[in-house]
Enzyme design. Structure first.
Site, mmCIF file in Angstrom:
data_model
loop_
_atom_site.group_PDB
_atom_site.id
_atom_site.type_symbol
_atom_site.label_atom_id
_atom_site.label_comp_id
_atom_site.label_asym_id
_atom_site.label_seq_id
_atom_site.Cartn_x
_atom_site.Cartn_y
_atom_site.Cartn_z
ATOM 1 N N SER A 114 -5.405 7.869 -104.188
ATOM 2 C CA SER A 114 -6.700 8.468 -103.885
ATOM 3 C C SER A 114 -7.630 7.403 -103.316
ATOM 4 O O SER A 114 -7.333 6.210 -103.321
ATOM 5 C CB SER A 114 -7.328 9.072 -105.153
ATOM 6 O OG SER A 114 -7.586 8.070 -106.116
ATOM 7 N N GLY A 115 -8.776 7.855 -102.825
ATOM 8 C CA GLY A 115 -9.851 6.969 -102.429
ATOM 9 C C GLY A 115 -9.487 5.949 -101.363
ATOM 10 O O GLY A 115 -8.783 6.243 -100.396
ATOM 11 N N VAL A 142 -1.243 -1.199 -113.284
ATOM 12 C CA VAL A 142 -1.235 -2.583 -112.800
ATOM 13 C C VAL A 142 -1.535 -3.602 -113.899
ATOM 14 O O VAL A 142 -1.376 -4.804 -113.675
ATOM 15 C CB VAL A 142 -2.208 -2.785 -111.625
ATOM 16 C CG1 VAL A 142 -1.766 -1.979 -110.410
ATOM 17 C CG2 VAL A 142 -3.650 -2.473 -112.021
ATOM 18 N N TYR A 148 -17.990 -4.725 -114.088
ATOM 19 C CA TYR A 148 -17.446 -4.399 -112.766
ATOM 20 C C TYR A 148 -17.680 -5.524 -111.754
ATOM 21 O O TYR A 148 -16.741 -6.077 -111.172
ATOM 22 C CB TYR A 148 -18.049 -3.092 -112.265
ATOM 23 C CG TYR A 148 -17.439 -2.600 -110.973
ATOM 24 C CD1 TYR A 148 -16.188 -2.006 -110.957
ATOM 25 C CD2 TYR A 148 -18.117 -2.725 -109.759
ATOM 26 C CE1 TYR A 148 -15.617 -1.548 -109.769
ATOM 27 C CE2 TYR A 148 -17.564 -2.269 -108.573
ATOM 28 C CZ TYR A 148 -16.313 -1.689 -108.587
ATOM 29 O OH TYR A 148 -15.755 -1.252 -107.407
ATOM 30 N N VAL A 194 -18.789 3.901 -100.850
ATOM 31 C CA VAL A 194 -17.820 4.648 -100.060
ATOM 32 C C VAL A 194 -17.601 5.997 -100.737
ATOM 33 O O VAL A 194 -17.420 6.063 -101.960
ATOM 34 C CB VAL A 194 -16.488 3.878 -99.937
ATOM 35 C CG1 VAL A 194 -15.435 4.709 -99.223
ATOM 36 C CG2 VAL A 194 -16.711 2.555 -99.196
ATOM 37 N N ALA A 195 -17.585 7.050 -99.978
ATOM 38 C CA ALA A 195 -17.432 8.399 -100.531
ATOM 39 C C ALA A 195 -16.015 8.589 -101.068
ATOM 40 O O ALA A 195 -15.078 8.811 -100.310
ATOM 41 C CB ALA A 195 -17.730 9.440 -99.470
ATOM 42 N N THR A 196 -15.867 8.477 -102.370
ATOM 43 C CA THR A 196 -14.604 8.722 -103.057
ATOM 44 C C THR A 196 -14.894 9.539 -104.317
ATOM 45 O O THR A 196 -16.053 9.695 -104.722
ATOM 46 C CB THR A 196 -13.907 7.417 -103.459
ATOM 47 O OG1 THR A 196 -14.708 6.737 -104.443
ATOM 48 C CG2 THR A 196 -13.688 6.502 -102.263
#
Length: 283
Positions: A20-21, A71, A162, A195-197
């Site tokens: 995704s994204g 991950v 983050y 970013v549009a996700t």
């Protein structure tokens, strides 16, 4: 576009967070440019859906595969890298898996969620780099691209772990570029702005936080996954062979101003005092 024009023809690429994204956007661009692509992520259903989507846009002959991968689990990362290598010599990697569990003031942060975020973003990127760089170095070279964030270099209040973990990614990239250059492995990071996700849908669907983002962005729009994928394709492609150790903003110029104001989301939860570090006794 003919096969002879495809800049990533027969390149083998691994993209984590590829379901995704931004990760999916990079995988789509690579496949359209002729690469054989393995996407990795934690949801088998999402990965299967992404593979079906990628196959529609892939260049003729490009193969698409997936590996269910956390991950932060080194054994799973090792297995995903081995699966990618079954497609051919690994030459391109995008480490896009990431997230944040720590929105809120530092004085109220959940320590377990801090560790979870650092483990996902920073340690996860390191593990992917560790195991892919081994193959690329032994084969004579390749390109590793980490997806960082504007929050790594421009303070984003109340983003907790983050931005800190993304800043660690940027330093990891510079360190790896210095160590691995002798083996022809290039290592860079991309620092996206908003970013549009799916992950930021609460922001991009509108409201005061989105308005503030746009006020802070000279180009005045939200980014698209394709914007990030275009740079990733350049960085793994044949026109960037003397670029390494770079942390590159793709953010519409947002880094020129300031981080966003998330007060509208967070003040109802933590209170005005909480956002400036005051914690009620007993908390």
């Amino acid at each position: 576009m003919t096969r002879a024009d495809l800049p990533l023809r027969d390149t083998v690429a691994l993209v984590t967070g590829g379901g995704s994204g931004i990760g999916l956007g990079c995988a789509r661009r690579f496949a359209a440019d002729g690469a054989h692509v393995l996407i990795a992520g934690r949801s088998a259903d999402r990965l299967r859906g992404a593979v079906a989507e990628l196959e529609k846009d892939a260049a003729n002959g490009a193969r698409i595969a997936y590996a269910v991968t956390d991950v932060t689990d080194e054994d799973q990362v090792r297995a995903a890298v081995a699966r990618a290598a079954e497609l051919g010599p690994l030459r391109a990697v995008v480490a896009s898996a990431g997230g944040n569990s720590t929105m809120g003031p530092l004085t109220s942060i959940d320590t377990a969620k801090w560790r979870e975020t650092v483990e996902l973003n920073l340690t996860g990127t390191m593990l992917v780099l560790k195991h892919t760089a081994r193959l690329m170095a032994a084969a004579g070279g390749g390109s590793f691209v980490a997806i960082s964030s504007i929050a790594s270099s421009t303070t984003h209040r109340w983003f907790g772990a983050y931005g800190v973990s993304k800043a660690g990614i940027d330093h990891l990239v510079r360190l790896a570029a210095d160590e691995l250059g002798a083996s022809g492995v290039r290592v860079n990071s991309i620092l996206p702005g908003l970013v549009a996700t799916e992950m930021v849908d609460a922001v991009t669907r509108g409201g005061p936080v989105l308005d503030d983002y746009l006020e802070c962005t000279p180009l005045g729009r939200v980014g698209r996954a394709d914007d990030i994928a275009a740079l990733a394709a350049f960085l793994v492609g044949p026109e960037s062979t003397w670029i390494t150790g770079q942390n590159i903003n793709v953010d519409g110029g947002h880094h020129l101003r300031r981080g966003p104001d998330f007060r509208a989301f967070l003040e109802p939860v933590f209170g005005a005092d909480g956002l400036r570090g005051i914690v009620a006794e007993g908390n």
